[in-house]
Design a protein around this motif. Structure first.
Motif, PDB file in Angstrom:
ATOM      1  N   HIS A  77      31.987  21.570 -29.094  1.00 22.34           N
ATOM      2  CA  HIS A  77      32.426  21.913 -27.930  1.00 22.34           C
ATOM      3  C   HIS A  77      31.622  23.243 -27.120  1.00 22.34           C
ATOM      4  O   HIS A  77      32.161  23.901 -26.293  1.00 22.34           O
ATOM      5  CB  HIS A  77      33.829  22.275 -27.621  1.00 22.34           C
ATOM      6  CG  HIS A  77      34.920  21.103 -27.708  1.00 22.34           C
ATOM      7  ND1 HIS A  77      35.316  20.539 -26.659  1.00 22.34           N
ATOM      8  CD2 HIS A  77      35.387  20.556 -28.904  1.00 22.34           C
ATOM      9  CE1 HIS A  77      36.024  19.451 -27.060  1.00 22.34           C
ATOM     10  NE2 HIS A  77      36.028  19.516 -28.438  1.00 22.34           N
ATOM     11  N   VAL A  78      30.592  23.524 -27.878  1.00 19.76           N
ATOM     12  CA  VAL A  78      29.303  24.496 -27.637  1.00 19.76           C
ATOM     13  C   VAL A  78      28.299  23.942 -27.168  1.00 19.76           C
ATOM     14  O   VAL A  78      27.641  23.152 -27.568  1.00 19.76           O
ATOM     15  CB  VAL A  78      29.259  25.394 -28.716  1.00 19.76           C
ATOM     16  CG1 VAL A  78      28.138  26.566 -28.080  1.00 19.76           C
ATOM     17  CG2 VAL A  78      30.485  26.253 -29.207  1.00 19.76           C
ATOM     18  N   PHE A  79      27.647  24.284 -25.771  1.00 26.07           N
ATOM     19  CA  PHE A  79      26.595  23.802 -25.239  1.00 26.07           C
ATOM     20  C   PHE A  79      25.587  24.884 -24.731  1.00 26.07           C
ATOM     21  O   PHE A  79      26.161  25.903 -24.257  1.00 26.07           O
ATOM     22  CB  PHE A  79      26.752  22.643 -24.156  1.00 26.07           C
ATOM     23  CG  PHE A  79      27.691  21.711 -24.438  1.00 26.07           C
ATOM     24  CD1 PHE A  79      27.232  20.470 -24.854  1.00 26.07           C
ATOM     25  CD2 PHE A  79      28.932  21.777 -24.365  1.00 26.07           C
ATOM     26  CE1 PHE A  79      28.027  19.294 -25.312  1.00 26.07           C
ATOM     27  CE2 PHE A  79      29.999  20.817 -24.725  1.00 26.07           C
ATOM     28  CZ  PHE A  79      29.534  19.519 -25.244  1.00 26.07           C
ATOM     29  N   VAL A  80      24.455  24.809 -25.269  1.00 29.15           N
ATOM     30  CA  VAL A  80      23.198  25.820 -25.084  1.00 29.15           C
ATOM     31  C   VAL A  80      22.508  25.265 -23.760  1.00 29.15           C
ATOM     32  O   VAL A  80      21.645  24.280 -24.107  1.00 29.15           O
ATOM     33  CB  VAL A  80      22.526  26.133 -26.119  1.00 29.15           C
ATOM     34  CG1 VAL A  80      21.312  27.039 -25.901  1.00 29.15           C
ATOM     35  CG2 VAL A  80      23.302  26.789 -27.513  1.00 29.15           C
ATOM     36  N   ILE A  81      22.275  25.882 -22.799  1.00 24.33           N
ATOM     37  CA  ILE A  81      21.574  25.885 -21.607  1.00 24.33           C
ATOM     38  C   ILE A  81      20.092  26.411 -22.114  1.00 24.33           C
ATOM     39  O   ILE A  81      20.010  27.781 -21.858  1.00 24.33           O
ATOM     40  CB  ILE A  81      22.090  26.207 -20.304  1.00 24.33           C
ATOM     41  CG1 ILE A  81      23.657  25.906 -20.101  1.00 24.33           C
ATOM     42  CG2 ILE A  81      21.230  25.581 -19.148  1.00 24.33           C
ATOM     43  CD1 ILE A  81      23.860  24.362 -20.337  1.00 24.33           C
ATOM     44  N   ASN A  82      19.260  25.589 -22.720  1.00 29.02           N
ATOM     45  CA  ASN A  82      18.267  26.092 -23.281  1.00 29.02           C
ATOM     46  C   ASN A  82      16.993  26.289 -22.356  1.00 29.02           C
ATOM     47  O   ASN A  82      16.392  25.143 -21.893  1.00 29.02           O
ATOM     48  CB  ASN A  82      17.739  25.154 -24.541  1.00 29.02           C
ATOM     49  CG  ASN A  82      16.705  25.705 -25.160  1.00 29.02           C
ATOM     50  OD1 ASN A  82      16.944  26.497 -26.321  1.00 29.02           O
ATOM     51  ND2 ASN A  82      15.523  25.215 -25.153  1.00 29.02           N
ATOM     52  N   LYS A  83      16.640  27.584 -21.966  1.00 30.04           N
ATOM     53  CA  LYS A  83      15.644  27.937 -21.111  1.00 30.04           C
ATOM     54  C   LYS A  83      14.365  28.470 -21.640  1.00 30.04           C
ATOM     55  O   LYS A  83      14.485  29.743 -21.771  1.00 30.04           O
ATOM     56  CB  LYS A  83      16.121  28.624 -19.637  1.00 30.04           C
ATOM     57  CG  LYS A  83      17.078  28.026 -19.256  1.00 30.04           C
ATOM     58  CD  LYS A  83      17.756  28.623 -17.747  1.00 30.04           C
ATOM     59  CE  LYS A  83      18.947  27.897 -17.191  1.00 30.04           C
ATOM     60  NZ  LYS A  83      19.080  28.640 -15.781  1.00 30.04           N
TER      61      LYS A  83
END
Length: 389
Positions: A77-83
Motif C-alpha cells: 500500500h506504499v507507492f513511490v512517485i519516482n522523479k
C-alpha cells in the motif's frame, strides 16, 4: 460500515509524522501511501531512498530501503512517485503527474489527502479536487519562506481544494481571515510524538558535558541568536553547563565569538536519526527559541524521548508545550527569559516530573496517535457526508 478508501499523498520530510498516523488509520480504513521523491528529497526523516533511473510510479516493495516502513504500513500500500530529474519544470514530471492522476481516478478513493499544496508540475491532480483535503502544516508561511513560488502554489491550492486540516487552533482564525475561507471548510487536528525515534539506535554521545540542546535547520526565523546570547549568561552562573547547536544550514548571524567559546558546540551538518536520539536523550532540555512558528517537529521529537522543551510563545507552540507541565514558554526575542527558564528547568526533580507528564499524555492519552486517528476518521466522515448532500 464500509471501509473508507484513502489516498494519502506526502513527502519524505513528513514521514516522521505520517507513519504513526497511517498505522492507526489503517486499522479501520484502506490507506494507500504515496510518497513524492526527487533528487532533493531522497533523504527524509525516516527513509533514505535510491531513485530509480526511469521516472514513474512504483510499489514500495520495489525499494529494499523501504522495508523499514513495514512496522507501520504494508508495503503493498506504499507507492513511490519516482522523479529522477533535477528540475520540477522538466517534461517528465508533468507526464508522471498525468499518469498519477489517472491512477488515482481509477482506484475510486473516498478521500485524497494531501499534506502540502501541490507543486505546479503536479497540478493535474487538481482535476480530482472534489475528493481532496489538504493538511496545512504551515497555515501562515514562515517569514523565511514567503517566496513567489510558494505564494503561487498556495494561491491555487486555497482556491481549488474544498477542505483543509490545521494542526492547531491558534492559527485557525488568522488562516481563515488571510485567505478568505469560511469555517465549514476548515477542520482541526494535532500532532503527536515521532515514535520512530523510540526504536532508533542511539549514536555515541556527541557532548560529554551537561548541555542544553538546539536541534534543527539553521534558518533566520529559528531565533538561534537569542539562545546563544542567553547561554553566555547561563554559563557565567553555571560553569558546568554547555549548549549544543546541531543542524544543517548557513548561519545568518555572526557566530565567531561563540565558536571559540568552550561552552558552545556547533554541529553544522545533517543530523542522522541515531545522532538525533543521542543528542536529545543526553540533553537536559531542548530549546526552541523561534521568532515565528506553526507547529514544531523538534518538539515532537523531544517528547518522543520524554525530554522537556523550552519554547517561545509563538504560533501554536503553546498548544504543544503546556507551560509548567511539559516544559516552559518564554516570549520571543527574549534572551533573559530563556536564561530564567533554563535556571528553572535544572532545579531538582523538575525534568523528571515533566518527563512523566509527557509520557502519560503523548504516548497513550489525549495527545496520542490513536486519539488523533479517531478524530481524523471523523473529519473524513464529515467531509464525505457534506459532499454527498
Amino acid at each position: 460500515m464500509k471501509q473508507r478508501k484513502i489516498a494519502y499523498i506526502s513527502k519524505t520530510v513528513l514521514t516522521d509524522c505520517d507513519l504513526p498516523l497511517l498505522h492507526e488509520l489503517s486499522k479501520n480504513a484502506i490507506v494507500d501511501y504515496y510518497i513524492i521523491v526527487t533528487f532533493a528529497s531522497r533523504q527524509g526523516s525516516v527513509i533514505d531512498l535510491n531513485l530509480k533511473e526511469e521516472g514513474g510510479i512504483y510499489c514500495g516493495t520495489e525499494y529494499p530501503e523501504l522495508k523499514i516502513l513495514e512496522k507501520w504500513i504494508d508495503l503493498n500500500h506504499v507507492f513511490v512517485i519516482n522523479k529522477p530529474v533535477r528540475h520540477f519544470w522538466e517534461w517528465m514530471n508533468f507526464k508522471i503527474a498525468w499518469k498519477w492522476m489517472r491512477l488515482l481516478k481509477k482506484k475510486h478513493y473516498d478521500i485524497i489527502h494531501l499534506t502540502w499544496p501541490l507543486r505546479y508540475c503536479t497540478f493535474a491532480l487538481y482535476l480530482l479536487r472534489k475528493k481532496m483535503v489538504v493538511t496545512m502544516h504551515d497555515p501562515i508561511p514562515h517569514s523565511s519562506q514567503e517566496t513567489l513560488k510558494n505564494r503561487f502554489e498556495r494561491y491555487w491550492c486555497i482556491r481549488l481544494v474544498p477542505d483543509f486540516i490545521l494542526l492547531n487552533k491558534t492559527q485557525l482564525s488568522p488562516f481563515m481571515k488571510r485567505y478568505g475561507i469560511e469555517a465549514s471548510r476548515v477542520h482541526l487536528s494535532q500532532l503527536s510524538i515521532y515514535t520512530h525515534l523510540q526504536d532508533s539506535p542511539s549514536a555515541p554521545p556527541l557532548c560529554k558535558d551537561p548541555y542544553i540542546l538546539y536541534v534543527g535547520s539553521i534558518q533566520s526565523h529559528k531565533g538561534i541568536e537569542y539562545l546563544c546570547e542567553a547561554m553566555k549568561s547561563v554559563t557565567n552562573d553555571m560553569p558546568d553547563m554547555h549548549v549544543v547547536i546541531a543542524g544543517r544550514g548557513q548561519f545568518y548571524f555572526n557566530i565567531s565569538e561563540y565558536e571559540n567559546n568552550p561552552y558552545f558546540t556547533f554541529i553544522n551538518r545533517y543530523i542522522s536519526n541515531e545522532e538525533l536520539v543521542s543528542l536529545i536523550s543526553s540533553s537536559i532540555a531542548v530549546v526552541c527559541p523561534y521568532i515565528d512558528a506553526t507547529q514544531s517537529g523538534v518538539i515532537m521529537s523531544a517528547f518522543a524521548l520524554n525530554k522537556p522543551v523550552i519554547a517561545t510563545n509563538v504560533g501554536a507552540l503553546a498548544e504543544m508545550v503546556e507551560d509548567g507541565r511539559y516544559g516552559f514558554l518564554v516570549p520571543p526575542r527574549d534572551s533573559k527569559a530563556i536564561v530564567k527558564a533554563i535556571q528553572q528547568i535544572v532545579q531538582p526533580g523538575i525534568t523528571q516530573q515533566m518527563s512523566r507528564n509527557i509520557a502519560c499524555d503523548y504516548s497513550e492519552g489525549k495527545r496520542s496517535w490513536h486519539t488523533i486517528a479517531s478524530e481524523m476518521q471523523e473529519i473524513y466522515d464529515t467531509i464525505i457526508n457534506k459532499r454527498q448532500q
